[in-house]
Design a protein around this motif. Structure first.
Motif, PDB file in Angstrom:
ATOM      1  N   ASP A   1       2.977   2.984  -4.316  1.00 60.81           N
ATOM      2  CA  ASP A   1       3.412   4.279  -5.257  1.00 60.81           C
ATOM      3  C   ASP A   1       3.833   5.752  -4.316  1.00 60.81           C
ATOM      4  OD1 ASP A   1       2.319   2.269  -7.024  1.00 60.81           O
ATOM      5  OD2 ASP A   1       0.090   2.681  -6.403  1.00 60.81           O
TER       6      ASP A   1
ATOM      7  N   ASP B   1       0.985  -1.548  -0.496  1.00 57.85           N
ATOM      8  CA  ASP B   1       0.164  -0.027  -0.081  1.00 57.85           C
ATOM      9  C   ASP B   1       0.764   1.203   0.005  1.00 57.85           C
ATOM     10  OD1 ASP B   1       1.269  -0.954   2.776  1.00 57.85           O
ATOM     11  OD2 ASP B   1      -0.879   0.399   3.488  1.00 57.85           O
ATOM     12  N   MET B   2       2.053   1.039   0.320  1.00 54.28           N
ATOM     13  CA  MET B   2       2.933   2.482  -0.272  1.00 54.28           C
ATOM     14  C   MET B   2       3.971   2.214  -1.026  1.00 54.28           C
ATOM     15  SD  MET B   2       4.315   2.667   3.965  1.00 54.28           S
ATOM     16  CE  MET B   2       4.435   4.969   4.296  1.00 54.28           C
TER      17      MET B   2
END
Length: 240
Positions: free
Chosen positions: A184, A181-182
């Motif tokens: 990008d 989830d981190m």
């Protein structure tokens, strides 16, 4: 507090004590009785530590404005300095004084944003203050995973790996892939970092214009070193 951590993680000392600890032992670098009693550094103290193949000579200077002459004396002989900033308070009046001294003696510096686990911690805001208040070309080499009570570790934007610190005092460093989830956000920040360095380093600037996608970690590290030593940029890192 920082010197105590450096000595502990390099294996020079085997237990950590706080500057104003309840056990009354105090930090190793505060050797005077008065320093332990007051919980502040009064005179500069020097030591060394080995980190891998590197011998680090460390001078621990007072932070208190009344003993600022000690900082002046130390700055004359330093190859580089670590400007420690609080992630909550940011650039304080003493940071401005010490920064002025560093500029006078042309000392290259790294900024370390401390206390990321405290409530109100804001890494980006403090990095912004380096630009606004101190006029540094600040480039963020790391990105914290969470903040305040959710602070877990950090992402190294050079190697694109996540680091976590386990154990009672965080002595077991765990290297992992960046959380999905981190990813990008990390890629965006890596591009931002490369651009920031390329703005002040001609060699990386050329590579960036030719093909930004092919820039290697070694090229970035070399450029960070050149630009920092030339006082063109300040690398910003974080932790607790």
């Amino acid at each position: 507090t920082l010197s105590e951590r450096i000595l502990f993680y390099t294996g020079k000392i085997h237990e950590l004590h706080e500057v104003r600890g309840k056990d009354g032992v105090g930090a190793v670098m505060d050797s005077m009785d008065l320093e332990r009693e007051k919980g502040i550094t009064i005179q500069s103290a020097a030591t060394y530590a080995m980190w891998g193949d590197y011998n680090i000579n460390l001078i621990d200077t007072p932070g208190h404005v009344d003993f600022t002459i000690e900082v002046e004396r130390a700055l004359r002989v330093l190859d580089g300095a670590i400007l420690v900033l609080c992630s909550v308070a940011g650039v304080q009046s003493q940071s401005i004084t010490v920064d002025r001294q560093m500029k006078r003696y042309r000392v290259p510096r790294i900024a370390f944003v401390n206390k990321m686990d405290r409530s109100g911690a804001n890494y980006d805001r403090v990095a912004g203050q380096l630009k606004e208040k101190l006029g540094h070309h600040a480039v963020k080499l790391q990105y914290p995973i969470g903040a305040e009570d959710r602070f877990q570790g950090l992402i190294d934007l050079l190697s694109m790996k996540a680091y976590y610190f386990d154990g009672e005092n965080g002595e077991n460093v765990r290297e992992e892939a960046i959380p999905a989830d981190m990813l990008d956000e990390a890629k965006l920040r890596r591009d931002e970092m490369i651009e920031g360095i390329a703005n002040v380093d001609d060699e990386l600037g050329e590579a960036f214009l030719m093909d930004p996608g092919s820039i290697s970690e070694e090229q970035i590290r070399a450029a960070v070193r050149r630009a920092t030593i030339a006082l063109k940029m300040t690398p910003v890192m974080c932790g607790s």
